[in-house]
Write an enzyme that holds these catalytic residues in place. Sequence first.
Site, short mmCIF file in Angstrom:
data_model
loop_
_atom_site.label_atom_id
_atom_site.label_comp_id
_atom_site.label_asym_id
_atom_site.label_seq_id
_atom_site.Cartn_x
_atom_site.Cartn_y
_atom_site.Cartn_z
N ASN A 85 20.33 35.81 110.57
CA ASN A 85 21.53 36.05 109.78
C ASN A 85 22.31 37.25 110.28
OD1 ASN A 85 21.13 33.94 107.72
ND2 ASN A 85 19.24 35.07 107.40
N HIS A 127 21.55 40.22 110.81
CA HIS A 127 21.24 41.56 110.33
C HIS A 127 20.11 42.13 111.14
CE1 HIS A 127 22.81 39.74 106.44
NE2 HIS A 127 23.73 40.54 106.88
N CYS A 132 21.45 48.51 108.27
CA CYS A 132 22.04 48.99 109.52
C CYS A 132 22.76 47.81 110.15
CB CYS A 132 20.91 49.49 110.41
SG CYS A 132 21.41 49.88 112.05
#
Lengths: 421, 357
Positions: free
Chosen positions: B251, B253, B288
């Site tokens: 995804n 991330h 992050c």
Amino acid sequence: MVAAAATSAFFVAASSNPDSSTKTNKVGSGSASLGGIKSKSASPGGLQVKANAQAPAKINGTTVGYTTPMESLITEDDVPSSPPPRTFINQLPDWSMLLAAITTIFLAAEKQWMMLDWKPRRSDMLIDPFGIGRIVQDGLVFRQNFSIRSYEIGADRTASIETLMNHLQETALNHVKGAGLLGDGFGSTPEMCKKNLIWVVTRMQVVVDRYPTWGDVVQVDTWVSGSGKNGMRRDWLVRDCKTGEILTRASSVWVMMNKFTRRLSKIPEEVRGEIGPYFMNSDPVVEEDSRKLPKLDDNTADYVRRGLAPRWSDLDVNQHVNNVKYIGWILESAPLPILETHELASMTLEYRRECGRDSVLQSLTAVSGAGIGNLGNSGRAECQHLLRLEDGAEIVRGRTEWRPKYANNFGTLGQIPAESA
Amino acid sequence: MAAQCRFMGPHGPFYSRRRKNAVVFTTPVDNKQRGFQVKAVLSEQGRVELGTGNWADRLRLGSLADDGLSYKEKFIVRCYEVGINKTATVETIANLLQEVGCNHAQSVGFSTDGFATTTTMRKLHLIWVTARMHIEIYKYPAWSDVVEIETWCQSEGKIGTRRDWILKDYSNGQVIGRATSKWVMMNQDTRRLQKVSDDVRNEYLVFCPKKLRLAFPEDNNSSLKKISKLGDPAQYSRLGLMPRRADLDMNQHVNNVAYIGWVLESMPQDIIDTHELQTITLDYRRECQRDDLVDSLTNTEPNEETEVISGLQGTNGSATATGDKQDYCQFLHLLRLSGDGSEINRGRTEWRKKPAR
């Protein structure tokens, strides 16, 4: 030339050898998939009764019985047999006589069985439930299955090229181990160790036809051949277990080097005696790309990424960076427009030097041919790469070819942009 | 889109009754979900008909337990998952925990898009995010060892859910590690935390043990320890760490396991050379992004609890009493954005001297 670490990365990464002498790594011991060494005379296909008779695999140093029929009962046509008795090795002759008669009956009955973890047509995979792999095809080819785990999936939901390369590395290692040729834990045979010789990878070519996704199971076959007078070539063929479709082909070239003098060496007779019997001497599975790989510099590169540093988990036992990590770094400077819309179709790498924990690297990329602006029209793209240390010392040179994503899929999962961002 | 059907696990129809109302996804592959096909159906004779099962399911080495309340899977450690100590790295262990968690969620019919969300959650654009991760490893597996991991989840207070794991050496059944994690619900669009509503809770609670079952049942265990923020300036640091493409999950991330690597980046070399990681606790505070740079900071933690740690080590029956203080050491960690210094996560690690090999 890349030093031992590259070898170690490709042939034997870490360790198990000295430490696990109590476990499975003694030459000729009953570790998983070993029986095949002596099987060169086995009839191809057919009922490889003796050839592949194996002791139950040793897992974690202790014997673990399989709950599936041993491969020795299975022919290439994957004839099933009844739920496995554990002392069947003694009963082999009986079974072989009855097999033809009971085949059709069992095929029909199979559907009625409750044992879901039984699939006659791909029995070889169930023989190897932990994916340890085994030697097939007259002892020359090593085969291992991998199921693609969720964390091996890249940002585009397919197995990353690093995952595929990791699988290749694992099978190479297991092949050497399975053939009983793990001399020192670094891919050197016992004779090589005596002479302080190591294998060093110089070249790697990978062609990916389709990337597997999470949950797919791939079957990796690997074998070695001679390369020129003093080199060795290791080939891999990756198939989708379910469909048999070829997903990836790869070919690597290795040379022998003295680990102290770092000079190339001929293959000594004693070593040839050890490894010669394993050479398949087939044609390379990937046609050699003999185009010269140019050296890039700051002027000729289109994209540069600096400050790439190895992390602890990038290092092998010798605290050298594992080969496969280079590919990740190479792709760090690949242009985003290509990465977003294209997938890596093929890659050619020339290894020059290794690096360690404290190295800081730079990754340079130049897009050749049409350039980014024409991506939408031509479809395919090609890039040149260089991975080097800050002082300019070259680690790897490469070339990559890209094709539009989803070109192989039927669905319209994404749009290929008509022009770049 | 979703079809109702009964399906069988590899060990037979034990929970076919439970599965009556299970929703099994049979959508074709699309962007969000991987198609989850029917493995097999019960025919009228009560026999198993082999269906067009997902290939990996049939070969999957994992399965739900007989009571359907936990999931177990076996993994073999591959050569590239082994690090400088010749044993699996803690990132490998964390990856396997994540994998078995995903497979558990998938086996009970949750989404397979990486979010493990229930139907209601998807309707409301809610996803689970990790709040805390705590891993203890007593014995690291080596290349080609087989590890069996059991996992289950249960609700945790009003806002969270917990997932626990137990890791065993498959060859002898010995417990080689334990882990626990806490998750909270977040709105995917607003990125704000949300309480777990009763609809959602009921959807997944059916798969959780009814009685409290904890991987860390002992009082005051270190999975509950509060982590203090380490003081400025840090004793050890590694600045400007960059997410790689390989750190991104499906995804886009930065995946949880990458943070573990970053935390360890600022560990001093001499500890890495002589000690191995026994425990790591991470509190996740902020995400992050792909283009962020991260600073990793480490301080030694004042050493008041050597005895407690030795006690926990006793799982293998070879506790070293209080031992030399040098045998065990602890550190506090902080990951922050290089740009504005905001905290991404904070952590705590305990290290023991490497066993002689």
